[in-house]
Motif scaffolding. Structure first.
Motif, PDB file in Angstrom:
ATOM      1  N   ASP A   1       1.182  29.593  -2.646  1.00 30.13           N
ATOM      2  CA  ASP A   1       0.957  31.037  -2.705  1.00 30.13           C
ATOM      3  C   ASP A   1      -0.288  31.404  -3.513  1.00 30.13           C
ATOM      4  OD1 ASP A   1       2.630  30.064  -4.893  1.00 30.13           O
ATOM      5  OD2 ASP A   1       2.682  32.143  -5.579  1.00 30.13           O
ATOM      6  N   GLU A   2      -0.893  30.443  -4.207  1.00 32.40           N
ATOM      7  CA  GLU A   2      -2.100  30.721  -4.973  1.00 32.40           C
ATOM      8  C   GLU A   2      -3.321  30.246  -4.178  1.00 32.40           C
ATOM      9  OE1 GLU A   2      -0.196  28.857  -8.790  1.00 32.40           O
ATOM     10  OE2 GLU A   2      -1.889  30.119  -9.411  1.00 32.40           O
ATOM     11  N   SER A   3      -4.155  31.188  -3.772  1.00 28.36           N
ATOM     12  CA  SER A   3      -5.324  30.824  -2.955  1.00 28.36           C
ATOM     13  C   SER A   3      -6.270  29.915  -3.711  1.00 28.36           C
ATOM     14  CB  SER A   3      -6.063  32.084  -2.497  1.00 28.36           C
ATOM     15  OG  SER A   3      -6.519  32.830  -3.615  1.00 28.36           O
ATOM     16  N   ILE A   4      -6.343  30.073  -5.049  1.00 28.72           N
ATOM     17  CA  ILE A   4      -7.259  29.244  -5.829  1.00 28.72           C
ATOM     18  C   ILE A   4      -6.814  27.791  -5.836  1.00 28.72           C
ATOM     19  CG2 ILE A   4      -6.122  29.589  -8.069  1.00 28.72           C
ATOM     20  CD1 ILE A   4      -8.968  29.794  -9.270  1.00 28.72           C
ATOM     21  N   VAL A   5      -5.485  27.558  -5.751  1.00 28.96           N
ATOM     22  CA  VAL A   5      -4.966  26.188  -5.683  1.00 28.96           C
ATOM     23  C   VAL A   5      -5.312  25.576  -4.329  1.00 28.96           C
ATOM     24  CG1 VAL A   5      -2.873  24.771  -5.644  1.00 28.96           C
ATOM     25  CG2 VAL A   5      -3.109  26.602  -7.333  1.00 28.96           C
ATOM     26  N   ARG A   6      -5.110  26.358  -3.250  1.00 25.43           N
ATOM     27  CA  ARG A   6      -5.445  25.843  -1.916  1.00 25.43           C
ATOM     28  C   ARG A   6      -6.930  25.518  -1.822  1.00 25.43           C
ATOM     29  NH1 ARG A   6      -2.576  30.529  -0.413  1.00 25.43           N
ATOM     30  NH2 ARG A   6      -4.389  31.362   0.716  1.00 25.43           N
ATOM     31  N   MET A   7      -7.758  26.414  -2.354  1.00 28.82           N
ATOM     32  CA  MET A   7      -9.196  26.194  -2.295  1.00 28.82           C
ATOM     33  C   MET A   7      -9.588  24.969  -3.120  1.00 28.82           C
ATOM     34  SD  MET A   7     -12.244  28.918  -3.122  1.00 28.82           S
ATOM     35  CE  MET A   7     -11.454  30.156  -2.106  1.00 28.82           C
ATOM     36  N   GLY A   8      -8.973  24.827  -4.304  1.00 26.24           N
ATOM     37  CA  GLY A   8      -9.261  23.673  -5.145  1.00 26.24           C
ATOM     38  C   GLY A   8      -8.892  22.368  -4.470  1.00 26.24           C
ATOM     39  N   LEU A   9      -7.725  22.337  -3.836  1.00 29.85           N
ATOM     40  CA  LEU A   9      -7.289  21.130  -3.133  1.00 29.85           C
ATOM     41  C   LEU A   9      -8.218  20.800  -1.972  1.00 29.85           C
ATOM     42  CD1 LEU A   9      -3.413  21.601  -3.033  1.00 29.85           C
ATOM     43  CD2 LEU A   9      -4.616  19.655  -4.035  1.00 29.85           C
ATOM     44  N   ARG A  10      -8.650  21.834  -1.262  1.00 29.95           N
ATOM     45  CA  ARG A  10      -9.484  21.609  -0.073  1.00 29.95           C
ATOM     46  C   ARG A  10     -10.775  20.888  -0.419  1.00 29.95           C
ATOM     47  NH1 ARG A  10      -9.764  24.163   5.101  1.00 29.95           N
ATOM     48  NH2 ARG A  10     -11.808  23.931   6.059  1.00 29.95           N
ATOM     49  N   TYR A  11     -11.367  21.261  -1.579  1.00 26.78           N
ATOM     50  CA  TYR A  11     -12.663  20.702  -1.933  1.00 26.78           C
ATOM     51  C   TYR A  11     -12.583  19.696  -3.087  1.00 26.78           C
ATOM     52  CZ  TYR A  11     -14.163  24.410   1.122  1.00 26.78           C
ATOM     53  OH  TYR A  11     -14.321  25.221   2.218  1.00 26.78           O
ATOM     54  N   MET A  12     -11.376  19.323  -3.491  1.00 22.66           N
ATOM     55  CA  MET A  12     -11.217  18.363  -4.574  1.00 22.66           C
ATOM     56  C   MET A  12     -11.616  16.956  -4.141  1.00 22.66           C
ATOM     57  SD  MET A  12      -7.837  17.558  -6.899  1.00 22.66           S
ATOM     58  CE  MET A  12      -7.796  19.170  -7.684  1.00 22.66           C
ATOM     59  N   LEU A  13     -11.371  16.639  -2.875  1.00 25.32           N
ATOM     60  CA  LEU A  13     -11.727  15.318  -2.378  1.00 25.32           C
ATOM     61  C   LEU A  13     -12.099  15.403  -0.906  1.00 25.32           C
ATOM     62  CD1 LEU A  13      -8.489  13.184  -1.909  1.00 25.32           C
ATOM     63  CD2 LEU A  13      -8.405  15.579  -2.451  1.00 25.32           C
ATOM     64  N   ASP A  14     -12.688  14.329  -0.407  1.00 20.09           N
ATOM     65  CA  ASP A  14     -13.126  14.294   0.989  1.00 20.09           C
ATOM     66  C   ASP A  14     -11.953  13.842   1.857  1.00 20.09           C
ATOM     67  OD1 ASP A  14     -16.169  13.139   2.576  1.00 20.09           O
ATOM     68  OD2 ASP A  14     -14.307  13.843   3.470  1.00 20.09           O
ATOM     69  N   TRP A  15     -11.266  14.795   2.475  1.00 23.26           N
ATOM     70  CA  TRP A  15     -10.073  14.482   3.260  1.00 23.26           C
ATOM     71  C   TRP A  15     -10.410  13.628   4.473  1.00 23.26           C
ATOM     72  CZ3 TRP A  15      -5.403  15.488   1.279  1.00 23.26           C
ATOM     73  CH2 TRP A  15      -5.325  16.423   0.246  1.00 23.26           C
TER      74      TRP A  15
END
Length: 392
Positions: free
Chosen positions: A9-23
C-alpha cells in the motif's frame, strides 16, 4: 521469463523495490504492481503471474487474506511476504499458507531479495510453451523506432500490438516531457534513478487516467503516445499534463515541462512528424529560472535549516522582498513560504525514517520552536502526523 506482481500500500516501497535491483538479470519481469489485495486479485485475473511479493499488513484486504485467495484459485503461484512486523503470529500464518519466503522490510537489502528470488526460481522450471517476455529495454527501443522515419518499422502493430487497441480508433496524440534542468546537479547514477522514479510515476498515473505508452530517450526525456480521448472520454492532453505536472511536483519535488504535437495523428505512420512538431513547440525559455530566482533558491538551499525569510533572501541578492515574491511565484509555480515548508517537510520525512530523534527535536532542527505547529504543517503536507508517519 518469470512474471512478478508486487503488492504494497506504500507507493514509495513499491518504487524502491522496483529500482533496488536489476530484476531482468534475475530472469524476472516486473509485470505489475498493486496497492492492495483487491487490486492484486484483479491483476491476477488478467495477467499470467508466477510470483507475488506482498506486504502482510495493508488496508482492506491484507496480505494474509490475499494469499488465502491465491492458494484457492491458483496454488502454483509462489508468494513472498513483506512486513515490518516480525511477530511470530504473522510468520506462523505466512508459513502455514505455504509462503516461499518472508522478508523483513526494515532490514532487507538487495542481496537478500536477490537470494530469496533465486531460491524460489531454483525450485521450479518455466513451462516450455511460455512465450518469451520482452525486456523493458527492448520495448523502449521498439517505441523509439516509431519516432524516426528512417527507423519506423514495417509492421509496427506486430512489435507493439497495444497500439492497435480500440482506444486508438480516433488516432494518436504525442507529448514530450522533460525534467527542468534548473535542479541541483546530481551524479549520473542519482540522476538516472531520479529520472526512472519520474518515469515510473508518470506511467502509473497515465495508465490510470488516460492510457497509452510512456517511454524514454536516453534517460533525458519521456515520450507519451496516447489515444485522442482519455479513459473517461473528456479533457484535453495539455490540460491533463498541467495537472500531472503538479502531481509530480507534489510527490517527487520535481518540476516538469512538456510540449504536444500540433495535432492528432489519424495514422500511426504520422508519429515521426508529430514528434518533430512537439520538439519544435518545446518551451525553451522555461528550461531554467531567471538568474534572480536561481540565486534565491541557492540561498534557500544553503540556509534551509536557519531562519530563512523573504527579507533575508532579498537582502542577500539585492532585490526587494515584494519583487522577489512576485517573480518567485511566477517562475516556480508556488509562493516563497510554501517552497520553504515543502522542502523542510521533505527533510523531516527523511529524519523520521532514518533517525530516532524525538518529534520536538526534529522540529527544532528545522527552525520550528513550537512542535505543535510543526506537526500541523507536517500533517497538512503528508496527511499524517509525524508519529503516524514514523510508525506506518
Amino acid at each position: 521469463m518469470w512474471n512478478l506482481l508486487v503488492v504494497d500500500d506504500e507507493s514509495i516501497v513499491r518504487m524502491g523495490l522496483r529500482y533496488m535491483l536489476d530484476w531482468e538479470d534475475l530472469g524476472i519481469c516486473w509485470k505489475a504492481e498493486a496497492a492492495d489485495g483487491k487490486e492484486a486479485l484483479r491483476i491476477l485475473e488478467e495477467e499470467n503471474i508466477h510470483f507475488v511479493m506482498t506486504d502482510i499488513r495493508m488496508p482492506g484486504m491484507d496480505g494474509i487474506e490475499l494469499a488465502q485467495k491465491i492458494r484457492h484459485r491458483n496454488p502454483e503461484i509462489q508468494i513472498i511476504f513483506l512486513s515490518s512486523y516480525d511477530t511470530f503470529s504473522y510468520v506462523r500464518e505466512a508459513l502455514r499458507l505455504g509462503a516461499a519466503d518472508y522478508l523483513h522490510k526494515p532490514t532487507m537489502d538487495e542481496d537478500e531479495i536477490a537470494d530469496t528470488m533465486q531460491k524460489v526460481i531454483s525450485r521450479f522450471k518455466l513451462p516450455s510453451n511460455e512465450p518469451p517476455q520482452r525486456t523493458e529495454e527492448e520495448r523502449n527501443e521498439f517505441c523509439l523506432s516509431l519516432l524516426d522515419p528512417f527507423t519506423f518499422p514495417a509492421e509496427p502493430m506486430k512489435l507493439l500490438p497495444e497500439l492497435a487497441d480500440e482506444s486508438y480508433k480516433e488516432g494518436y496524440e504525442l507529448a514530450i516531457i522533460r525534467k527542468r534542468c534548473d535542479a541541483v546537479q546530481e551524479n549520473e547514477d542519482s540522476e538516472q534513478l531520479r529520472f526512472l522514479s519520474i518515469l515510473h510515476l508518470m506511467s502509473k498515473l497515465v495508465a490510470k487516467d488516460w492510457g497509452g505508452l510512456v517511454f524514454h530517450r536516453n534517460f533525458r526525456e519521456m515520450i507519451w503516445i496516447a489515444p485522442v480521448r482519455s479513459l473517461t472520454g473528456d479533457g484535453d492532453m495539455p490540460s491533463y499534463l498541467n495537472g500531472l505536472r503538479q502531481k509530480v511536483l507534489e510527490l517527487l519535488n520535481v518540476r516538469l515541462i512538456f510540449a504536444c504535437g500540433s495535432s492528432a495523428c489519424r495514422d500511426i505512420s504520422s508519429l515521426p512528424g508529430a514528434y518533430m512538431s512537439a520538439l519544435l513547440r518545446f518551451p525553451r525559455n522555461e528550461q531554467s529560472d531567471s538568474f534572480i530566482v536561481r540565486r534565491a533558491k541557492e540561498y534557500v538551499d544553503r540556509h534551509l535549516l536557519d531562519d530563512v525569510t523573504l527579507a533575508k533572501v532579498g537582502e542577500s541578492i539585492h532585490v526587494s522582498p515584494g519583487y522577489l515574491s512576485r517573480i518567485f511565484l511566477k517562475e516556480i509555480g508556488e509562493n516563497f513560504s510554501d517552497y520553504i515548508i515543502r522542502n523542510k517537510m521533505e527533510i523531516a520525512q527523511k529524519m523520521l525514517r532514518e533517525t530516532s530523534r524525538k518529534v520536538y527535536e526534529i522540529a527544532a532542527d528545522l527552525g520550528y520552536s513550537n512542535p505543535y505547529y510543526f506537526s500541523k504543517l507536517f500533517k497538512d503536507r503528508t496527511g499524517l502526523t509525524p508519529l503516524e508517519y514514523r510508525n506506518q
